[in-house]
Structures are given as C-alpha cells and as structure tokens.
Design a protein around this motif. Sequence first.
Motif, PDB file in Angstrom:
ATOM      1  N   ASP A 135       0.820  -1.215   0.000  1.00 19.76           N
ATOM      2  CA  ASP A 135       0.000   0.000   0.000  1.00 19.76           C
ATOM      3  C   ASP A 135       0.850   1.260   0.000  1.00 19.76           C
ATOM      4  O   ASP A 135       0.557   2.227  -0.703  1.00 19.76           O
ATOM      5  N   VAL A 136       1.953   1.268   0.762  1.00 23.35           N
ATOM      6  CA  VAL A 136       2.845   2.430   0.735  1.00 23.35           C
ATOM      7  C   VAL A 136       3.522   2.536  -0.617  1.00 23.35           C
ATOM      8  O   VAL A 136       3.622   3.630  -1.207  1.00 23.35           O
ATOM      9  N   GLY A 137       3.990   1.394  -1.135  1.00 22.57           N
ATOM     10  CA  GLY A 137       4.648   1.403  -2.444  1.00 22.57           C
ATOM     11  C   GLY A 137       3.732   1.883  -3.547  1.00 22.57           C
ATOM     12  O   GLY A 137       4.140   2.634  -4.440  1.00 22.57           O
ATOM     13  N   ARG A 138       2.470   1.474  -3.489  1.00 18.58           N
ATOM     14  CA  ARG A 138       1.521   1.917  -4.513  1.00 18.58           C
ATOM     15  C   ARG A 138       1.332   3.433  -4.442  1.00 18.58           C
ATOM     16  O   ARG A 138       1.204   4.096  -5.478  1.00 18.58           O
ATOM     17  N   LYS A 139       1.298   3.967  -3.240  1.00 15.80           N
ATOM     18  CA  LYS A 139       1.152   5.419  -3.096  1.00 15.80           C
ATOM     19  C   LYS A 139       2.376   6.139  -3.656  1.00 15.80           C
ATOM     20  O   LYS A 139       2.263   7.178  -4.318  1.00 15.80           O
ATOM     21  N   LEU A 140       3.564   5.573  -3.409  1.00 16.62           N
ATOM     22  CA  LEU A 140       4.784   6.177  -3.950  1.00 16.62           C
ATOM     23  C   LEU A 140       4.790   6.138  -5.472  1.00 16.62           C
ATOM     24  O   LEU A 140       5.193   7.103  -6.134  1.00 16.62           O
ATOM     25  N   LEU A 141       4.368   5.021  -6.056  1.00 14.94           N
ATOM     26  CA  LEU A 141       4.330   4.901  -7.513  1.00 14.94           C
ATOM     27  C   LEU A 141       3.343   5.881  -8.138  1.00 14.94           C
ATOM     28  O   LEU A 141       3.579   6.417  -9.226  1.00 14.94           O
ATOM     29  N   LYS A 142       2.257   6.127  -7.444  1.00 18.56           N
ATOM     30  CA  LYS A 142       1.207   6.987  -7.979  1.00 18.56           C
ATOM     31  C   LYS A 142       1.494   8.471  -7.775  1.00 18.56           C
ATOM     32  O   LYS A 142       1.265   9.293  -8.672  1.00 18.56           O
ATOM     33  N   GLU A 143       2.031   8.818  -6.591  1.00 16.21           N
ATOM     34  CA  GLU A 143       2.152  10.227  -6.224  1.00 16.21           C
ATOM     35  C   GLU A 143       3.577  10.679  -5.964  1.00 16.21           C
ATOM     36  O   GLU A 143       3.815  11.876  -5.765  1.00 16.21           O
ATOM     37  N   GLY A 144       4.536   9.760  -5.918  1.00 19.51           N
ATOM     38  CA  GLY A 144       5.867  10.130  -5.460  1.00 19.51           C
ATOM     39  C   GLY A 144       5.865  10.257  -3.949  1.00 19.51           C
ATOM     40  O   GLY A 144       4.900   9.881  -3.263  1.00 19.51           O
ATOM     41  N   VAL A 145       6.944  10.787  -3.395  1.00 17.69           N
ATOM     42  CA  VAL A 145       7.037  10.967  -1.944  1.00 17.69           C
ATOM     43  C   VAL A 145       6.301  12.239  -1.555  1.00 17.69           C
ATOM     44  O   VAL A 145       6.686  13.333  -1.962  1.00 17.69           O
ATOM     45  N   PRO A 146       5.225  12.134  -0.784  1.00 18.01           N
ATOM     46  CA  PRO A 146       4.469  13.334  -0.415  1.00 18.01           C
ATOM     47  C   PRO A 146       5.199  14.127   0.663  1.00 18.01           C
ATOM     48  O   PRO A 146       6.093  13.607   1.336  1.00 18.01           O
ATOM     49  N   ALA A 147       4.821  15.371   0.799  1.00 19.45           N
ATOM     50  CA  ALA A 147       5.350  16.178   1.894  1.00 19.45           C
ATOM     51  C   ALA A 147       4.784  15.667   3.214  1.00 19.45           C
ATOM     52  O   ALA A 147       3.667  15.148   3.262  1.00 19.45           O
ATOM     53  N   MET A 148       5.559  15.802   4.257  1.00 19.79           N
ATOM     54  CA  MET A 148       5.077  15.408   5.577  1.00 19.79           C
ATOM     55  C   MET A 148       3.895  16.302   5.954  1.00 19.79           C
ATOM     56  O   MET A 148       3.989  17.528   5.889  1.00 19.79           O
ATOM     57  N   PRO A 149       2.757  15.716   6.308  1.00 16.66           N
ATOM     58  CA  PRO A 149       1.605  16.544   6.690  1.00 16.66           C
ATOM     59  C   PRO A 149       1.953  17.487   7.831  1.00 16.66           C
ATOM     60  O   PRO A 149       2.718  17.137   8.735  1.00 16.66           O
ATOM     61  N   VAL A 150       1.426  18.672   7.778  1.00 16.36           N
ATOM     62  CA  VAL A 150       1.669  19.648   8.833  1.00 16.36           C
ATOM     63  C   VAL A 150       1.050  19.136  10.125  1.00 16.36           C
ATOM     64  O   VAL A 150      -0.078  18.639  10.137  1.00 16.36           O
ATOM     65  N   ALA A 151       1.791  19.238  11.213  1.00 21.26           N
ATOM     66  CA  ALA A 151       1.284  18.787  12.506  1.00 21.26           C
ATOM     67  C   ALA A 151       0.109  19.659  12.934  1.00 21.26           C
ATOM     68  O   ALA A 151       0.206  20.888  12.929  1.00 21.26           O
ATOM     69  N   GLU A 152      -0.976  19.024  13.288  1.00 22.35           N
ATOM     70  CA  GLU A 152      -2.151  19.730  13.793  1.00 22.35           C
ATOM     71  C   GLU A 152      -2.418  19.242  15.215  1.00 22.35           C
ATOM     72  O   GLU A 152      -3.243  18.355  15.453  1.00 22.35           O
ATOM     73  N   PHE A 153      -1.695  19.814  16.166  1.00 28.67           N
ATOM     74  CA  PHE A 153      -1.798  19.382  17.551  1.00 28.67           C
ATOM     75  C   PHE A 153      -3.130  19.814  18.152  1.00 28.67           C
ATOM     76  O   PHE A 153      -3.566  20.953  17.986  1.00 28.67           O
TER      77      PHE A 153
END
Length: 643
Positions: free
Chosen positions: A258-276
Amino acid sequence: MSPLLRGLVLSLALLGGACASLSDTQRNRAASIAQAARSQVIDCSAANACAQPSALRALGDRAQSESTAQAPRHYALILDRGQDALLARLNLMRSARSRIDLQTYIFDTDDSARLVLDELLAAARRGVQVRLLIDQLSAIPDLRILAALSGAHQNLQIRIYNPSFGKAKLNYLDYAGSVLCCFRRFNQRMHTKLILVDNAVGITGGRNYQDDYYDWDAQYNFRDRDVLVAGPAAGEMGANFEAFWNARRSVPVERLNDVGRKLLKEGVPAMPVAEFKRPERVAAVSAEANDAEQVRERLVAPAMPVGAVKYVADLPQKHRRERPHGAAPAVPELKALIDAARSEVLIQTPYLVMSDAAQDLFRDLHGRTLPPQVIVSTNSLAATDNAVVYSMSFKYKRRYLRDFGFRIYEYKPFPEDAPVDYAALMPDGPPLALGSEGRFRGPSGSIGPSGASTRTQRGTRRQRTEPRPSFLSSGAASRLLPLKRAGVRLGLHAKSMVVDERVGVIGTHNFDPRSENFNTESAVVIADAAFAQALAASIRRDMQPENSWVVAPRAKPVVLSGLDYSLGKVSESLPLFDLWPWRYATSYEFVPGPDCPLPVAPNDPAFHQCYQAVGDFPEVNVGPKWLYTRLLTAFGAGLVPIL
C-alpha cells in the motif's frame, strides 16, 4: 461464523490482497523513488551532530567510565509519571550524538506520537542515524505519513514488523483473512518496546507512542511504568534491536504494497503539517526538554546507582516453529525468579490471565511448607481497557485466592493518589479541588470536573488494546464499560515484579499466555535491594485503599456454604459457560474507624470488620452485573489460548 461465510471472507481477503500486491519490479521502483527523494542535507557539521548537552545522557558515559568487566555500573530510573517518561524521551533524542533506535508495538498520530516523530526527523537532519521499527498491527495508520517518512532523509529508516498481506494498513477483510488463513503468524506480534540512544542509555517498559500512555488523553489514561537504564546493559539492548531490525519479518516501509503503490502513484508526499489538539501542552513539554534544571531535578536526581543489570529479551526467532534455544529467554528467566522466592512475590499486571505452566508454578509455590506470599496488583472491571480479558480473571478468582494463595488488589478507575498530574488531565474544565497533601481530586475522588459524580459516564471507544487482535477493535468489544460517575479514568498498564524486595523487574511482559507464546517481550532485571524496594513502594502505592479495592473471600453464608462452594467450583470448571451467580470472592473497600486505623490483610480476623463489600464490579454501570460478565466469560473462555 459458518464454513460458507468463512470461506467467502477468506476468498475476498486473499483476492483483495492479490490484487493489491505489487510485483517485484514495482516494489523496486517504489523503493527507488523513496531513496531518490531522501534529503542528504545535514544541518550540523560538528562531530557530535550538535547534540544538546544533557545530564541524563551523561549518565551513560558516567556508568561506562565507572564500570569494569568484573563490576559493571549502571544508573536506573523508574519512570512512573507519563509526563516524565515523555520528557526523558525528548531530552535523550535531542542529546543523541550518533544513533537512535526505537522499537514499539503501537505508534499513533496523536500529539505525543507526532511530537516524537518530529524529534526523530530533527535528529536525522542534524546527522544522527535513526531507525524506527513498528509492529504492523498498530503501526502508524496514515499512509501519507508513512510514505513521507520513507523518503524524508537518508538518515531515517522505518520498517514494519510482520506485515500481513505485505501491507502497512489492514482493512477488516485483511484482518479476517489473516485470522482464517494464517492465524498463528497473524498473532505473533512484536510487543517489545525500546528506545536506545547511542547504545548508552535505553528505556523499556509498558509505554507505546499514544497520548494515553503519557497522561494526555481526555477520557482514559494508562497508569504505566518504564525504566531507564544507563550503562553497559545498553549494549545488550542494541544487540537485541539489531536482531529484530535484520529479521526477515522486518520490512522497509517503502517496499510494502500500500505504501509502495502510493509512492508509484504520487511520489514521496510532503510530511503533513502537525495539527496538535493541544499545541500549548506540546510547546510546554518541548521547552522542559531543553531545561537543564528540570531534567536534573525530575530525571537525573532520582536515578539510582546499581550494579549488574540484565536485559532479558526474546529474539525474533521466537516466532519460528523450531524456536531455537535462547530465542525466547524472557519467560524462563521470570519463572526462575519466582521459583527462587522465599518470602514475597509482588506482581503488577494489567491482565491477570495465566497459562497452564504459570498456574502450575504458582500452585507448586503455594504448596511449599513455608510458601512465599504472592501479592498481585491488577485492573478492576471498571478500570480495564479490555473487559473480555478481565472476564477470565474474574472466572478464576477462587482458584487464584484459594489454590494459589494470592492477595489481589484491583485498581480503581478514579484513584485518588496516582502518579499523574491531576490538574493537567482536565485543563479545559472547572478547576479541581486541592485535596490533602497537595493532591488534586475531583468529586468523590474522581478525576474530572466539578459535579461529574452525578452523571453516568458513557462507554469510550478505544481504537487499540494490546492483548487482542485488532480485528476485534470495533464495536462493543473496543469500548470502555460505562461507569456510574464521569471523569478521566485511569487503568493499569504497568508490567513489573519484585521478588523478596531484592530483585526488581520492569518490562513489557503481561504474565499471560500471549506473552509466553505469541508476543516477543523484554524486561530489565535488577538485583539491587534499594531499587527493588523503590519499585515495591511504587506498586504498593497503587494498592492503597484510595487507589484499589481488595478482592477477598466472602463471609460464609450461615447455611449451605459447602453446597454453594461446590457448585461454584463446578461452574468455574466448565469450558465456556460459567453460570453460577454466587461467587467465592468479591471486592471490598476499606472503612477506617477507631477499631480499624490501618488496612489489614484478607486473612486477618478483623478483615470483615474493617472492610465493606462493594460488589463484584464496583463503579460499573451495566445493569444485571453478574449476567453481563457471564456473557463476557462465555466468550472470553474460548480465547484463553490467544489471550
């Protein structure tokens, strides 16, 4: 589940897993995408990776310098308070000079977990090698975060242990298929918990990475315990982590389907902004981790000098059918300590469910001419996060008390004197009353806003608990039982033992069949009287009348007591249904008075004069209580082998 329905679920799960599976070529491409995206920028050129000076980290250097091969030296710190446990982790990560290894069962995305993730990323960017190993059953549930971490930095690596269907995140069909097709492997979990800095200072114990382990949850928090060890034993921790990191079941996150499929489709996404949810609380503990005086006062000053320390930890080979010699040393080590007891065994465990081997051990112990006293601190039904597991403890109360000679204390959901910051638990509600000795208390001892004692607390949904497979983590099985009062409740999660007040043990082992047969576990064993006595004092505090009920035999009825006992014993021995409503034992509350100035043991002649029976399930609001728990017992009995 009928055979037809079971076959349908299994077929759908296997079909879905096959459809989602990447080819080797795709998996290699996904790994290449993550690797190419990893930043190689290092924010620091200093040899120590710009490590923050830390008196806590310095304990490791001091212990090493004071040690010899014949006389090792360590410093040990009992971490009872959740906020201190988080503070220690943050300070150590900032003081790391070369390496951080983190191994855990649960890693969430809430405030405390995200704070730790951000610290790991910051350490990697200043030049520290960071390795993060998480069991798949409760790994980070956000695929975007996992994909972002896979390509975040060359110094950060993340692996998932024992991933079913080669995935990081499972759906219901995946869980069902895993149970139906490969039940044993699915249940073999990495329950080991460790954070190790520079192979010099390590922390192990009950805590995962989720708000309720650090007193940050608004509804339910664990009364837990870790131990920090500085000195040569950290090398043993490092060797054990290395074995898990290199195990075949530890899979780089970017190579999962599932992670690999996301990488193949979108590349490495930006780390989501922390919403504490509580940014001011996050900022406060972050500032404390930089405060040298706070660290010295709360963490360094209480650390105890001890001699030899043994890190007893299972190896990943425990999960192989052949189980090579030495692959699962935790269980025999703990049993040997218990067997060597002469006067007292003090055990604290959240789930009092025993394997046949453990029952034989305690039965033999009680059969000695001069048996040691076995005292157990565990959860009540009102405090537990897992009512199904509690039902098994309830079912065998007679056996525990009569055949094994246990003294059992069950933790209250609203303890009045727990090692928590009471004021911080409900910061947005009305102020709590300040009780004696400066302790904060809610009404009638509850931790909550004023007036809460008149309301009924609704069941709270828990996403994960450690002793059960996660496919049961939805619906009624995942909810805390409703109580008669409202408030932020606590439940025991500490796993500790003291033998004869000379040996102390803190670790991850729940003293249950899962820990023996399915999970890998770890524990620190310290043969030091001062340490053992400090640990015993911590456990005994949890057993005080303001914090626990005592379980004891009922006063014998005037007539038919023998018949009642016999029928109850027969009902208990039934494999599933346990229907006899009158129990051998029940819960008692201490009632102080002129003739009862201090608590007494259940075998004291004055016990029934000084204690009042409060029912089998005090504080629980479930209607016909005995019927409800019998239903749980009927279900739970069949799960004993995996509980």
